[in-house]
Write an enzyme that holds these catalytic residues in place. Sequence first.
Site, PDB file in Angstrom:
ATOM      1  CE  LYS A 208      13.165  -4.528   6.268  1.00  0.00           C
ATOM      2  NZ  LYS A 208      14.139  -5.060   5.379  1.00  0.00           N
TER       3      LYS A 208
ATOM      4  N   GLY B 290      17.780 -10.989  -5.754  1.00  0.00           N
ATOM      5  CA  GLY B 290      16.433 -10.374  -5.259  1.00  0.00           C
ATOM      6  C   GLY B 290      16.130  -9.829  -3.900  1.00  0.00           C
TER       7      GLY B 290
ATOM      8  CD  GLU C  37       5.417 -11.918  11.386  1.00  0.00           C
ATOM      9  OE1 GLU C  37       4.527 -11.710  12.526  1.00  0.00           O
ATOM     10  OE2 GLU C  37       6.602 -11.504  11.930  1.00  0.00           O
TER      11      GLU C  37
ATOM     12  CE  LYS D 268      10.645  -3.190   2.259  1.00  0.00           C
ATOM     13  NZ  LYS D 268      11.806  -4.107   2.221  1.00  0.00           N
TER      14      LYS D 268
HETATM   15  N1  HSE Z   1      15.876  -4.819   0.819  1.00  0.00           N
HETATM   16  C1  HSE Z   1      15.263  -5.602   1.920  1.00  0.00           C
HETATM   17  C2  HSE Z   1      16.454  -6.180   2.410  1.00  0.00           C
HETATM   18  C3  HSE Z   1      14.372  -6.736   1.430  1.00  0.00           C
HETATM   19  O1  HSE Z   1      17.522  -6.221   1.782  1.00  0.00           O
HETATM   20  O2  HSE Z   1      16.236  -6.526   3.888  1.00  0.00           O
HETATM   21  C4  HSE Z   1      13.511  -7.219   2.430  1.00  0.00           C
HETATM   22  O3  HSE Z   1      12.825  -6.349   3.360  1.00  0.00           O
END
Ligand code: HSE
Length: 398
Positions: free
Chosen positions: A200, A182, A124, A100
């Site tokens: 985003k 993660g 995407e 992103k």
């Molecule tokens: N660090 C981001 C989140 C990962 O927590 O949404 C996904 O883009």
Amino acid sequence: MKKYAILGFGVVGGGLAEVMADQAQKLAAAAGEPLELGYILVRHDYPDSPFRAKFVRDFSVIENDPEVAVVAEVIGGSDAAYDYSRRVLLAGKSLVSSNKQLVAEHGAELAALAREHRVSYLFEGSVGGGIPLLRPLCRCLAANRIDQVCGIVNGTTNYILTAMDTQGQDFDTALKTAQQLGYAEADPTADVEGIDACRKTAILADLSFGWNVDPDAIPTTGITKVAPADLELARALGYTVKLLGRAARTPDGCCAFVEPHLVPLGHILASVNGVMNACAIQGSAVGEVVFCGPGAGAHPTASAVAADIADAVRHTGNPMVPDLGAPGGALSPADELVSPWFIRADAAPDAVLAAFPQARPVYGTSGECGFITGPMTRRELAAPFAAAGGRAVWRVLA
Ligand code: HSE
């Protein structure tokens, strides 16, 4: 048969290699031909990995292999990833990415390069993780003028806010769990300070309004100043707190901002909890549509990237490159946007009622009170907020 390569073997890269192997047949059908993993660019050794035979450490091996048709960049960041991405496109290979930061900062330039070299550039997985969001926005909603996008677009902060609100967990414990799962960025500051959501939101604004929005120009507030008392008082008033990325068409162009909001408990976004993301899109013909699903994590993000690989192969010779817009003017100021506000203040009812005669305060265990104002701009709010002994103020999603 087409060969693809993966740049990076972190959370998403590892998940991508697994998903591509697990769903090889389905993806071959989507691509129109079998897909073969050529290489994985790694920086470390993973001696037990079932994919170790594909590891390379030199990017030029991938760059110079004419059989590699598609490269998935899942390194993240905008240093090496930017250099490699350009070189992938210059070598006439399609590029897919879940990065992103790179899409928000350099996407328009990479898209131009992809068009020039007649290859696809798809991303995407860069917004909403596994949610099919950008393709529906660009393709399925092509018959709409997009007026507004509003979403929970960061899984880590949504996980933290949900854990604080529903389990009374403290911020640090919830963040640690999000990291273990993660979800969080390598440096979780990007999550908790709203920077990831800002990138985003910039991508959503680019695709929605045809302006290539500079992420640095988007006013951004993260969740580090959301106190347990805010969550407690919000719930007593019938709201929960969500970090929202919003972008809207304005008479002068568009405005965009990222900040914590109070969301009414009956609103669809209030029920989006944990790592789930959701994005509400307002279209001129369709009205409002809401996309929801897992916004982070290895396999959800890999699901989006894997489908991009298949689509890039399917579109060989007829490339797919979403329009990230052209540079526009300055964003319209978000502070001029009228909305109700939540205020947490010293429990001095007289001062509160003198400043906000319509206020119906509720009181929390800290002794502070919380209430919702009438609709006004942030500028109009400033003086009565100070007079009421305000300690925190958050926008309310009306
Ligand atoms: N660090 C981001 C989140 C990962 O927590 O949404 C996904 O883009």
